[in-house]
Design a protein around this motif. Structure first.
Motif, PDB file in Angstrom:
ATOM      1  N   VAL A  52       0.836  -1.198   0.000  1.00  0.00           N
ATOM      2  CA  VAL A  52       0.000   0.000   0.000  1.00  0.00           C
ATOM      3  C   VAL A  52       0.873   1.250   0.000  1.00  0.00           C
ATOM      4  N   GLY A  53       0.248   2.355  -0.329  1.00  0.00           N
ATOM      5  CA  GLY A  53       0.937   3.638  -0.359  1.00  0.00           C
ATOM      6  C   GLY A  53       0.231   4.574  -1.307  1.00  0.00           C
ATOM      7  N   GLU A  54       0.643   5.837  -1.299  1.00  0.00           N
ATOM      8  CA  GLU A  54       0.035   6.834  -2.161  1.00  0.00           C
ATOM      9  C   GLU A  54       0.344   6.565  -3.626  1.00  0.00           C
ATOM     10  N   SER A  55      -0.427   7.191  -4.495  1.00  0.00           N
ATOM     11  CA  SER A  55      -0.174   7.118  -5.926  1.00  0.00           C
ATOM     12  C   SER A  55       1.228   7.640  -6.215  1.00  0.00           C
ATOM     13  N   GLY A  56       1.989   6.892  -7.015  1.00  0.00           N
ATOM     14  CA  GLY A  56       3.351   7.280  -7.342  1.00  0.00           C
ATOM     15  C   GLY A  56       4.392   6.807  -6.347  1.00  0.00           C
ATOM     16  N   SER A  57       3.986   6.006  -5.362  1.00  0.00           N
ATOM     17  CA  SER A  57       4.945   5.538  -4.357  1.00  0.00           C
ATOM     18  C   SER A  57       5.823   4.406  -4.861  1.00  0.00           C
ATOM     19  N   GLY A  58       5.457   3.793  -5.988  1.00  0.00           N
ATOM     20  CA  GLY A  58       6.267   2.713  -6.549  1.00  0.00           C
ATOM     21  C   GLY A  58       5.651   1.344  -6.400  1.00  0.00           C
ATOM     22  N   VAL A  66       1.339  -6.750   5.535  1.00  0.00           N
ATOM     23  CA  VAL A  66       1.225  -5.488   4.805  1.00  0.00           C
ATOM     24  C   VAL A  66       2.583  -4.790   4.787  1.00  0.00           C
ATOM     25  N   ALA A  67       2.945  -4.230   3.628  1.00  0.00           N
ATOM     26  CA  ALA A  67       4.125  -3.383   3.501  1.00  0.00           C
ATOM     27  C   ALA A  67       3.677  -2.016   3.013  1.00  0.00           C
ATOM     28  N   VAL A  68       4.137  -0.964   3.655  1.00  0.00           N
ATOM     29  CA  VAL A  68       3.750   0.402   3.324  1.00  0.00           C
ATOM     30  C   VAL A  68       4.891   1.074   2.573  1.00  0.00           C
ATOM     31  N   MET A  69       4.600   1.582   1.371  1.00  0.00           N
ATOM     32  CA  MET A  69       5.620   2.252   0.566  1.00  0.00           C
ATOM     33  C   MET A  69       5.412   3.759   0.571  1.00  0.00           C
ATOM     34  N   TYR A  70       6.527   4.470   0.582  1.00  0.00           N
ATOM     35  CA  TYR A  70       6.478   5.920   0.443  1.00  0.00           C
ATOM     36  C   TYR A  70       7.661   6.373  -0.395  1.00  0.00           C
ATOM     37  N   LEU A 101      -0.001  -3.536  11.532  1.00  0.00           N
ATOM     38  CA  LEU A 101      -0.025  -2.317  10.723  1.00  0.00           C
ATOM     39  C   LEU A 101      -1.292  -1.505  10.942  1.00  0.00           C
ATOM     40  N   PHE A 102      -2.427  -2.181  11.135  1.00  0.00           N
ATOM     41  CA  PHE A 102      -3.676  -1.451  11.249  1.00  0.00           C
ATOM     42  C   PHE A 102      -4.060  -1.128  12.695  1.00  0.00           C
ATOM     43  N   SER A 103      -3.595  -1.915  13.652  1.00  0.00           N
ATOM     44  CA  SER A 103      -3.932  -1.655  15.051  1.00  0.00           C
ATOM     45  C   SER A 103      -2.857  -0.850  15.773  1.00  0.00           C
ATOM     46  N   ALA A 104      -1.592  -1.047  15.381  1.00  0.00           N
ATOM     47  CA  ALA A 104      -0.506  -0.368  16.082  1.00  0.00           C
ATOM     48  C   ALA A 104       0.566   0.114  15.108  1.00  0.00           C
ATOM     49  N   PRO A 105       0.225   0.996  14.157  1.00  0.00           N
ATOM     50  CA  PRO A 105       1.224   1.506  13.214  1.00  0.00           C
ATOM     51  C   PRO A 105       2.262   2.347  13.933  1.00  0.00           C
ATOM     52  N   THR A 117       2.296   5.854   7.996  1.00  0.00           N
ATOM     53  CA  THR A 117       1.257   4.835   8.111  1.00  0.00           C
ATOM     54  C   THR A 117       0.089   5.353   8.931  1.00  0.00           C
ATOM     55  N   GLN A 118       0.392   6.036  10.016  1.00  0.00           N
ATOM     56  CA  GLN A 118      -0.655   6.580  10.871  1.00  0.00           C
ATOM     57  C   GLN A 118      -1.504   7.599  10.113  1.00  0.00           C
ATOM     58  N   ARG A 119      -0.851   8.449   9.322  1.00  0.00           N
ATOM     59  CA  ARG A 119      -1.590   9.463   8.576  1.00  0.00           C
ATOM     60  C   ARG A 119      -2.425   8.825   7.464  1.00  0.00           C
TER      61      ARG A 119
END
Length: 620
Positions: free
Chosen positions: A45-51, A230-234, A247-251, A256-258
């Motif tokens: 997961v991540g924003e558009s353009g994160s790769g 889950v892996a978070v990309m930025y 990731l969803f209960s204790a980021p 990730t929190q934002r």
């Protein structure tokens, strides 16, 4: 990052992958480390353009146009893709590893029947005899809840609904019994009922056939329903990874929190909160932590060197200097209170006794609705319920109807060509598919400038400034002005389409699934923008969407459609909390939410990903 069981080696192993732009050598993604075990689903997961898509396509041995692998390795079933010849890669693709596209309508061959496409795929990648191919096709279509009779197999893709097309794409991906599968936003644009069916299908097939799956998505609620890890990309890096619950209960990463605070809330207890600023693009990334310019917790060292991996235990890893200071439970329950209601004015758009046809087939039956000034009216229902046909009648794009569409008390001609220039300006349409709605031969600047020239011919001197202001409204940088649509991500293309519509300064904005391709942070920014426009200029919105949680955030009233009829209308809070129609209750029950997904896990008493001992590494 994790210890693999000897009996279950990881079919997907990515070690320090780096992909750069040719010429500039600017990194698109870097330091990517991923492990996926058999039967496991890793959400990326991540924003558009994160790769995200760049990483997903790298598992197939592809890189985007202008990109090249500059370091690291991708191992599929132990084979290093960089060392394989083209013929070997073609054998692996479709056989060992398969792909489920975001848009099956463009991925399926429009000139070939469904049965032919399935048969050719099995012949090429599974080497089955004709009799065995027929048996496998029947088995696979049954797995995705589609018929395998002669009539269905002889259909062309355009003769199927969007949900059926997506399930055919899933059947094609699983038919050759691959060991690895890449899912690139496969439920984007699907209604919640079809989406629930597709997600359950993907989950069941991955478990039953022990397929290692990478699920690329910007929809965090869907990932919460489906993924084990889950892996978070930025900005091209993995900044946090762990089990779904972690990731969803204790980021622990501020990003990730934002992201979680930007997820719409189906219960309506909090407002979505966007992330100020935008992610840096390749070639323009800071020397330290890439999130530092947008982070409220940043300190001096954050701007000097990218944080190393911090192992938080139990497979949870984060790249943040302030990880120890972040609140361990700062998840989706945090965030601002729901935004106050907007005062609604007089009716600006009225639809009276509308009956519409496609040829001889009637698709709308006695539809009545009003949209007031400042109001957002949401229109929901499954695919084929008539939502888009109704919207196109309002915009003058579907003229085969009886009844009336009125703007500020004036009855409009059925066809847009028969309406005045001012009437066309006041009703603007944002289409679901930005691929089809933007001219591929015009730059972003030319696209928006054309809209301004059509409706405001006297303002040509400052057109460049006005184009830049339109892009700023939808969180796009000035550098996008000279880009063509194929040089943008899907989310960026949709933002351009929204900017073009807003450039006309409309009274009514018809939004047809406009956020389906947007990540949650940009979605939050767009929702904030639309809300501001409603307050400042009295903009009215007819908002068509499958995302019921988003409706709770933006809409004042809701119309629920099925079979071409409106079966329920009312204030959003009333419809969501006390639905009167069985169909509405069904839609709400099928809507994915992070809270519901985590609650189910707690009841079951088991954390996701337990037993496999594997998952994603962060970008160490």
């Amino acid at each position: 990052m994790s210890t693999q069981l000897a009996s279950a080696p990881s079919p997907v192993q990515v070690h320090n992958l780096r992909i750069v732009l040719v010429g500039s050598r600017a990194d698109i993604v870097d330091e990517i480390v991923i492990d996926i075990s058999p039967g496991e689903v890793l959400g990326l997961v991540g924003e558009s353009g994160s790769g995200k898509t760049t990483v997903g396509m790298a598992l197939l041995g592809y890189t985007r146009r202008g990109g090249v692998v500059d370091g690291g390795e991708v191992l599929i079933e132990g084979a290093n893709l960089a060392e394989l010849r083209d013929a070997q890669l073609r054998k692996i693709r479709g056989g060992v590893i398969s792909y489920i596209p975001q848009d099956p309508g463009t991925a399926l061959n429009p000139a070939l029947r469904i049965g032919t496409q399935l048969s050719e795929m099995l012949e090429a990648h599974a080497g089955l005899s004709e009799a065995d191919r027929e048996a496998r096709i029947s088995e696979t279509l049954s797995e995705v809840a589609l018929p395998s009779d002669r009539d269905f197999l002889r259909r062309y893709p355009h003769q199927l609904s969007g949900g059926q097309q997506q399930r055919v794409a899933i059947a094609m991906a699983f038919a050759s019994r691959p060991h690895v599968i890449v899912c690139d936003e496969p439920t984007t644009g699907l209604d919640v009922t079809t989406q629930a069916r597709v997600l359950e299908t993907v989950k069941d097939l991955c478990r039953s056939h022990r397929v290692a799956a990478l699920y690329v998505s910007h929809d965090l609620a869907v990932v919460a329903e489906l993924a084990d890890r889950v892996a978070v990309m930025y900005a091209g890096r993995i900044v946090e990874s762990g089990t779904r619950d972690q990731l969803f209960s204790a980021p622990r990463h501020p990003y990730t929190q934002r992201l979680l605070r930007a997820v719409p809330d189906l219960a309506g207890k909090r407002a979505v909160v966007g992330i100020p600023g935008r992610a840096p693009q390749p070639g323009h990334r800071p020397s330290g932590c890439f999130f530092e310019p947008r982070c409220t917790l940043a300190e001096e060292r954050c701007g000097q060197e990218f944080p190393p991996v911090s192992d938080l235990g139990s497979g949870h890893a984060v790249r943040c200097y302030r990880a120890a200071d972040t609140a361990a439970k700062a998840g989706v329950t945090d965030g601002a209170a729901a935004a106050p209601a907007i005062d609604i004015g007089e009716a600006v758009l009225t639809v009276h006794e509308l009956n519409a046809r496609h040829g001889s087939n009637q698709v709308l039956f006695d539809v009545n609705l009003t949209v007031a000034r400042h109001e957002c009216l949401a229109l929901v229902g499954e695919s084929g319920s008539g939502k888009t046909t109704l919207a196109r009648c309002v915009a003058g794009l579907h003229k085969n109807y009886t009844g009336q569409v009125s703007l500020a008390g004036t009855v409009l001609a059925p066809s847009a060509r028969g309406r005045t220039s001012d009437a066309r300006r006041q009703i603007q349409y944002v289409f679901q598919n930005p691929y089809a709605s933007l001219n591929p031969r015009r730059t972003v600047g030319q696209t928006i400038a054309r809209q301004l020239e059509l409706f405001f011919p006297g303002g040509r001197r400052d057109i460049g400034t006005r184009v830049a202001a339109c892009l700023e409204r939808v969180s796009l940088p000035d550098t996008a002005i000279n880009r063509f649509p194929d040089q943008l991500s899907g989310g960026e293309r949709q933002r351009v389409a929204i900017a073009r519509a807003l450039a006309a300064e409309p009274a009514v904005l018809v939004c047809d699934e406009i956020t389906s391709a947007l990540d949650v942070s940009v979605q939050a920014a767009i929702i904030d923008l639309l809300r501001d426009l409603r307050q400042e200029v009295g903009l009215s919105i007819l908002f068509i969407t499958h995302n019921l949680a988003l409706i709770r955030t933006i809409a004042d009233r809701v119309c629920v459609m099925t079979g071409g009829r409106i079966v329920e209308t009312g204030a959003t809070e009333t419809v969501f909390e006390s639905p009167s129609a069985d169909y509405t209750r069904q839609l709400l029950a099928n809507t994915p939410s992070i809270e519901a997904a985590l609650g189910e896990v707690a009841v079951a008493g088991a954390g996701s990903g337990s037993g496999s001992g594997s998952g994603s590494g962060s970008g160490e």
